[in-house]
Design a protein around this motif. Structure first.
Motif, mmCIF file in Angstrom:
data_model
loop_
_atom_site.group_PDB
_atom_site.id
_atom_site.type_symbol
_atom_site.label_atom_id
_atom_site.label_comp_id
_atom_site.label_asym_id
_atom_site.label_seq_id
_atom_site.Cartn_x
_atom_site.Cartn_y
_atom_site.Cartn_z
ATOM 1 N N TRP A 125 59.460 24.663 15.078
ATOM 2 C CA TRP A 125 60.787 25.059 14.601
ATOM 3 C C TRP A 125 61.842 24.045 15.018
ATOM 4 C CZ3 TRP A 125 60.268 28.008 10.815
ATOM 5 C CH2 TRP A 125 59.284 28.989 10.782
ATOM 6 N N THR A 126 61.674 23.475 16.201
ATOM 7 C CA THR A 126 62.603 22.418 16.616
ATOM 8 C C THR A 126 62.494 21.231 15.670
ATOM 9 O OG1 THR A 126 62.262 23.141 18.900
ATOM 10 C CG2 THR A 126 63.349 21.018 18.577
ATOM 11 N N THR A 127 61.286 20.946 15.223
ATOM 12 C CA THR A 127 61.086 19.864 14.252
ATOM 13 C C THR A 127 61.850 20.145 12.964
ATOM 14 O OG1 THR A 127 58.899 19.375 15.173
ATOM 15 C CG2 THR A 127 59.365 18.556 12.956
ATOM 16 N N VAL A 128 61.771 21.389 12.475
ATOM 17 C CA VAL A 128 62.496 21.755 11.258
ATOM 18 C C VAL A 128 63.994 21.561 11.458
ATOM 19 C CG1 VAL A 128 63.091 23.662 9.716
ATOM 20 C CG2 VAL A 128 60.731 23.375 10.482
ATOM 21 N N VAL A 129 64.507 21.994 12.607
ATOM 22 C CA VAL A 129 65.951 21.888 12.871
ATOM 23 C C VAL A 129 66.373 20.422 12.955
ATOM 24 C CG1 VAL A 129 67.781 22.393 14.541
ATOM 25 C CG2 VAL A 129 66.091 24.154 13.974
ATOM 26 N N GLN A 167 66.558 14.850 23.869
ATOM 27 C CA GLN A 167 66.563 15.679 25.064
ATOM 28 C C GLN A 167 65.261 15.517 25.849
ATOM 29 O OE1 GLN A 167 68.989 17.768 26.430
ATOM 30 N NE2 GLN A 167 70.303 16.786 24.910
ATOM 31 N N GLY A 168 65.386 15.149 27.114
ATOM 32 C CA GLY A 168 64.239 15.140 28.013
ATOM 33 C C GLY A 168 63.340 13.937 27.952
ATOM 34 N N ILE A 169 63.651 12.939 27.122
ATOM 35 C CA ILE A 169 62.694 11.832 27.001
ATOM 36 C C ILE A 169 62.668 10.960 28.248
ATOM 37 C CG2 ILE A 169 62.824 11.719 24.492
ATOM 38 C CD1 ILE A 169 64.543 9.206 24.826
ATOM 39 N N ASP A 170 63.656 11.118 29.141
ATOM 40 C CA ASP A 170 63.659 10.348 30.391
ATOM 41 C C ASP A 170 63.212 11.206 31.564
ATOM 42 O OD1 ASP A 170 65.838 11.998 30.306
ATOM 43 O OD2 ASP A 170 67.157 10.617 31.372
ATOM 44 N N ALA A 171 62.605 12.373 31.277
ATOM 45 C CA ALA A 171 62.214 13.278 32.350
ATOM 46 C C ALA A 171 60.854 12.949 32.944
ATOM 47 C CB ALA A 171 62.207 14.720 31.835
ATOM 48 N N GLY A 172 60.201 11.917 32.438
ATOM 49 C CA GLY A 172 58.925 11.509 32.995
ATOM 50 C C GLY A 172 57.752 12.242 32.370
ATOM 51 N N SER A 197 55.883 15.607 14.416
ATOM 52 C CA SER A 197 56.679 16.652 15.046
ATOM 53 C C SER A 197 57.663 16.029 16.027
ATOM 54 C CB SER A 197 55.770 17.625 15.795
ATOM 55 O OG SER A 197 55.185 16.983 16.925
ATOM 56 N N VAL A 198 58.612 16.819 16.468
ATOM 57 C CA VAL A 198 59.558 16.361 17.479
ATOM 58 C C VAL A 198 58.817 15.932 18.746
ATOM 59 C CG1 VAL A 198 61.290 17.204 19.118
ATOM 60 C CG2 VAL A 198 61.630 17.543 16.679
ATOM 61 N N ALA A 199 57.777 16.680 19.108
ATOM 62 C CA ALA A 199 57.013 16.319 20.306
ATOM 63 C C ALA A 199 56.424 14.915 20.167
ATOM 64 C CB ALA A 199 55.913 17.347 20.549
ATOM 65 N N GLU A 200 55.881 14.589 18.991
ATOM 66 C CA GLU A 200 55.340 13.246 18.757
ATOM 67 C C GLU A 200 56.454 12.208 18.773
ATOM 68 O OE1 GLU A 200 51.690 13.323 15.770
ATOM 69 O OE2 GLU A 200 53.310 14.615 15.054
ATOM 70 N N TRP A 201 57.543 12.502 18.090
ATOM 71 C CA TRP A 201 58.655 11.551 18.043
ATOM 72 C C TRP A 201 59.161 11.240 19.450
ATOM 73 C CZ3 TRP A 201 61.989 13.998 13.542
ATOM 74 C CH2 TRP A 201 61.322 13.808 12.333
ATOM 75 N N ARG A 202 59.256 12.261 20.284
ATOM 76 C CA ARG A 202 59.765 12.031 21.640
ATOM 77 C C ARG A 202 58.838 11.133 22.445
ATOM 78 N NH1 ARG A 202 61.809 18.219 22.844
ATOM 79 N NH2 ARG A 202 63.918 17.990 21.951
ATOM 80 N N ARG A 203 57.531 11.266 22.231
ATOM 81 C CA ARG A 203 56.609 10.390 22.953
ATOM 82 C C ARG A 203 56.826 8.929 22.575
ATOM 83 N NH1 ARG A 203 53.058 14.997 22.527
ATOM 84 N NH2 ARG A 203 52.168 14.343 20.536
#
Length: 319
Positions: A125-129, A167-172, A197-203
């Motif tokens: 859902w975060t990805t959709v947003v 958000q959070g990409i510098d959190a380690g 997905s957002v999770a993939e993009w953030r990585r």
């Protein structure tokens, strides 16, 4: 009891009335109206969105009575509306929240809402947003319209989408379940942009921000040009801007530390480096970044002041 197939998820009966009462209070009135508006469209929530809707209703029922969480409730309701409803008015509401609360704060609240509401580790859902907020950038265009109308809404939404994405990409390693598999082909980049997905993009962003001017950033930029996907070039540029911002914050922290170690007041320290107290304050708070030469002067002044004050400190301890 599980609702029968095809039924619509309903909010707790008291919720609309609860937020209606709060909407008449001076503080948080506009935020309550946002929640009330989303709840009023419950009949349009489709069956496949029921879990997300029920999570929102549970959150509002649990925390909505606390006026201190008005902003989070409004942002959460808007988050769900952006995810499951196809109303341009929700983009306008997101832009209004950014204007009222500040884009950075709203992005942080959206990230909290994502943690509370999203239904799987890959953050569907975060990805959709994020895709909705960044729609013009992903299409390769710029927001259009006048400065006070639709163009302003699109720009504010883009700021929110970018803020939520980062958000959070510098959190380690805690947020990065697995390191990104490097993108090496045009087809892989297109698949990442279109289906990722957002999770993939953030990585991938975490890899880029670690060295935004390095070989991987250059490779992504080159692949994006071959694929005619300017969104990926924009992402690299955002990583570079993000890197500049983090470096600016680190310099400000170092200046603050050096002034504190010197034992001098900011007025005394400013005089020692040949600037005004207000200018030094801008360096300490990061609103202005000193030049490399001035930063070296700050380091030398801090060491010199520490050496000058050392005998006084020793005599004070002896007394």
């Amino acid at each position: 009891m599980t609702p029968p197939a095809g039924s619509r998820p309903d909010p707790a009966p008291a919720l609309p009335d609860q937020f209606g009462l709060r909407a008449r209070q001076p503080i948080g009135a506009g935020l309550s109206e946002i929640v009330r508006d989303v709840l009023s469209r419950q009949e349009r929530v489709e069956e496949q969105h029921r879990v997300l809707w029920e999570r929102l209703v549970g959150h509002l029922d649990q925390r909505g009575r606390d006026r201190r969480t008005s902003a989070l409730s409004a942002v959460s309701a808007n988050f769900v509306a952006l995810a499951v409803l196809d109303d341009p008015a929700d983009d306008v509401t997101a832009a209004r929240l950014a204007r009222q609360l500040g884009a950075e704060r709203v992005s942080r609240l959206q990230h909290r809402a994502s943690g509370l509401l999203d239904t799987a580790p890959e953050l569907p859902w975060t990805t959709v947003v994020v895709r909705r907020l960044l729609a013009p950038a992903l299409r390769g265009g710029a927001p259009e319209g006048d400065a006070e109308g639709l163009g302003a809404v699109a720009l504010r939404c883009q700021d929110l989408g970018r803020g939520l994405l980062f958000q959070g990409i510098d959190a380690g390693p805690a947020i990065l379940v697995a390191a990104a598999v490097p993108v090496e082909r045009v087809d892989d980049l297109v698949a990442l942009l279109d289906d990722g997905s957002v999770a993939e993009w953030r990585r991938h962003l975490a890899t880029l921000v670690a060295n935004p001017w390095g070989p991987y950033a250059e490779s992504i930029t080159e692949l994006a040009r071959h694929a005619d996907r300017p969104a990926a070039v924009t992402a690299v540029e955002w990583c570079r801007e993000w890197g500049h911002e983090r470096e600016r914050e680190q310099i400000a922290h170092q200046v603050q530390r050096l002034v504190a170690l010197s034992g001098a007041s900011q007025r005394q320290f400013a005089a020692r480096i040949g600037t005004s107290p207000s200018r030094l304050s801008s360096y300490v708070h990061g609103t202005v970044t000193p030049s490399a030469a001035l930063f070296l002067r700050i380091q030398r002044a801090s060491r010199a002041l520490q050496a000058e004050l050392a005998p006084h400190r020793s005599s004070s301890r002896g007394a």
